[in-house]
Motif scaffolding. Structure first.
Motif, mmCIF file in Angstrom:
data_model
loop_
_atom_site.group_PDB
_atom_site.id
_atom_site.type_symbol
_atom_site.label_atom_id
_atom_site.label_comp_id
_atom_site.label_asym_id
_atom_site.label_seq_id
_atom_site.Cartn_x
_atom_site.Cartn_y
_atom_site.Cartn_z
ATOM 1 N N ALA A 158 0.833 -1.208 0.000
ATOM 2 C CA ALA A 158 0.000 0.000 0.000
ATOM 3 C C ALA A 158 0.869 1.260 0.000
ATOM 4 O O ALA A 158 0.582 2.224 -0.723
ATOM 5 C CB ALA A 158 -0.936 0.001 1.205
ATOM 6 N N LEU A 159 1.921 1.255 0.782
ATOM 7 C CA LEU A 159 2.840 2.398 0.807
ATOM 8 C C LEU A 159 3.525 2.589 -0.546
ATOM 9 O O LEU A 159 3.692 3.714 -1.020
ATOM 10 C CB LEU A 159 3.888 2.213 1.905
ATOM 11 C CG LEU A 159 3.394 2.364 3.333
ATOM 12 C CD1 LEU A 159 4.458 1.887 4.322
ATOM 13 C CD2 LEU A 159 3.007 3.804 3.623
ATOM 14 N N LEU A 160 3.912 1.482 -1.171
ATOM 15 C CA LEU A 160 4.565 1.569 -2.481
ATOM 16 C C LEU A 160 3.599 2.075 -3.552
ATOM 17 O O LEU A 160 3.981 2.861 -4.416
ATOM 18 C CB LEU A 160 5.152 0.208 -2.869
ATOM 19 C CG LEU A 160 6.372 -0.213 -2.057
ATOM 20 C CD1 LEU A 160 6.672 -1.694 -2.275
ATOM 21 C CD2 LEU A 160 7.582 0.641 -2.417
ATOM 22 N N ILE A 161 2.353 1.637 -3.482
ATOM 23 C CA ILE A 161 1.353 2.114 -4.444
ATOM 24 C C ILE A 161 1.121 3.613 -4.251
ATOM 25 O O ILE A 161 0.997 4.361 -5.224
ATOM 26 C CB ILE A 161 0.043 1.305 -4.322
ATOM 27 C CG1 ILE A 161 0.274 -0.109 -4.855
ATOM 28 C CG2 ILE A 161 -1.104 1.987 -5.056
ATOM 29 C CD1 ILE A 161 -0.861 -1.074 -4.595
ATOM 30 N N ARG A 162 1.081 4.045 -2.994
ATOM 31 C CA ARG A 162 0.934 5.480 -2.727
ATOM 32 C C ARG A 162 2.107 6.257 -3.316
ATOM 33 O O ARG A 162 1.924 7.299 -3.933
ATOM 34 C CB ARG A 162 0.831 5.729 -1.227
ATOM 35 C CG ARG A 162 0.639 7.209 -0.892
ATOM 36 C CD ARG A 162 0.445 7.446 0.564
ATOM 37 N NE ARG A 162 1.689 7.237 1.282
ATOM 38 C CZ ARG A 162 1.811 7.350 2.599
ATOM 39 N NH1 ARG A 162 0.758 7.618 3.344
ATOM 40 N NH2 ARG A 162 2.976 7.168 3.172
ATOM 41 N N GLU A 163 3.316 5.725 -3.169
ATOM 42 C CA GLU A 163 4.502 6.372 -3.744
ATOM 43 C C GLU A 163 4.410 6.412 -5.266
ATOM 44 O O GLU A 163 4.756 7.412 -5.898
ATOM 45 C CB GLU A 163 5.768 5.620 -3.310
ATOM 46 C CG GLU A 163 7.051 6.213 -3.832
ATOM 47 C CD GLU A 163 7.353 7.595 -3.288
ATOM 48 O OE1 GLU A 163 8.042 8.369 -3.985
ATOM 49 O OE2 GLU A 163 6.899 7.931 -2.183
ATOM 50 N N LEU A 164 3.917 5.335 -5.866
ATOM 51 C CA LEU A 164 3.755 5.284 -7.317
ATOM 52 C C LEU A 164 2.749 6.331 -7.778
ATOM 53 O O LEU A 164 2.971 7.010 -8.783
ATOM 54 C CB LEU A 164 3.294 3.883 -7.725
ATOM 55 C CG LEU A 164 3.364 3.520 -9.192
ATOM 56 C CD1 LEU A 164 4.779 3.624 -9.713
ATOM 57 C CD2 LEU A 164 2.847 2.108 -9.394
ATOM 58 N N ARG A 165 1.666 6.494 -7.044
ATOM 59 C CA ARG A 165 0.679 7.524 -7.390
ATOM 60 C C ARG A 165 1.289 8.918 -7.293
ATOM 61 O O ARG A 165 1.009 9.782 -8.119
ATOM 62 C CB ARG A 165 -0.539 7.415 -6.486
ATOM 63 C CG ARG A 165 -1.403 6.233 -6.810
ATOM 64 C CD ARG A 165 -2.626 6.187 -5.932
ATOM 65 N NE ARG A 165 -3.431 5.026 -6.272
ATOM 66 C CZ ARG A 165 -4.264 4.433 -5.443
ATOM 67 N NH1 ARG A 165 -4.405 4.891 -4.219
ATOM 68 N NH2 ARG A 165 -4.955 3.394 -5.829
ATOM 69 N N ARG A 166 2.102 9.134 -6.283
ATOM 70 C CA ARG A 166 2.771 10.433 -6.143
ATOM 71 C C ARG A 166 3.712 10.687 -7.314
ATOM 72 O O ARG A 166 3.792 11.803 -7.820
ATOM 73 C CB ARG A 166 3.546 10.499 -4.829
ATOM 74 C CG ARG A 166 2.665 10.673 -3.623
ATOM 75 C CD ARG A 166 3.472 10.775 -2.361
ATOM 76 N NE ARG A 166 2.594 10.934 -1.210
ATOM 77 C CZ ARG A 166 2.978 10.787 0.038
ATOM 78 N NH1 ARG A 166 4.237 10.468 0.311
ATOM 79 N NH2 ARG A 166 2.126 10.948 1.024
#
Length: 80
Positions: free
Chosen positions: A63-71
């Motif tokens: 979830a944290l990595l997906i958030r980083e990808l969205r950023r």
């Protein structure tokens, strides 16, 4: 040496680096599933709890990595 380290840090914050991190993290899920199955078969409650906690860590990490990808995607849109 610092140039190589800077490249490595830059890759980690890039889209390909983030995708690689997601893949690596999900690959770790395979061993957690095996651990959970073994724990259920052996009726080992402590090992089963460990597998559940590890699975929660994997879910949180992805979830944290997906958030980083969205950023990173949002940054790309702003750069255009």
């Amino acid at each position: 040496m610092s140039g190589k380290l800077a490249k490595a840090k830059g890759f980690k914050k890039s889209k390909p680096g983030t995708y690689l991190s997601i893949g690596t993290t999900l690959f770790g899920a395979v061993s957690v599933v095996k651990q959970a199955k073994k724990a259920k078969t052996e009726q080992d409650t402590l090992q089963l709890i460990d597998a559940v906690v590890s699975a929660a860590a994997i879910v949180t990490g992805v979830a944290l990595l997906i958030r980083e990808l969205r950023r990173l995607n949002d940054d790309d849109v702003l750069a255009d």
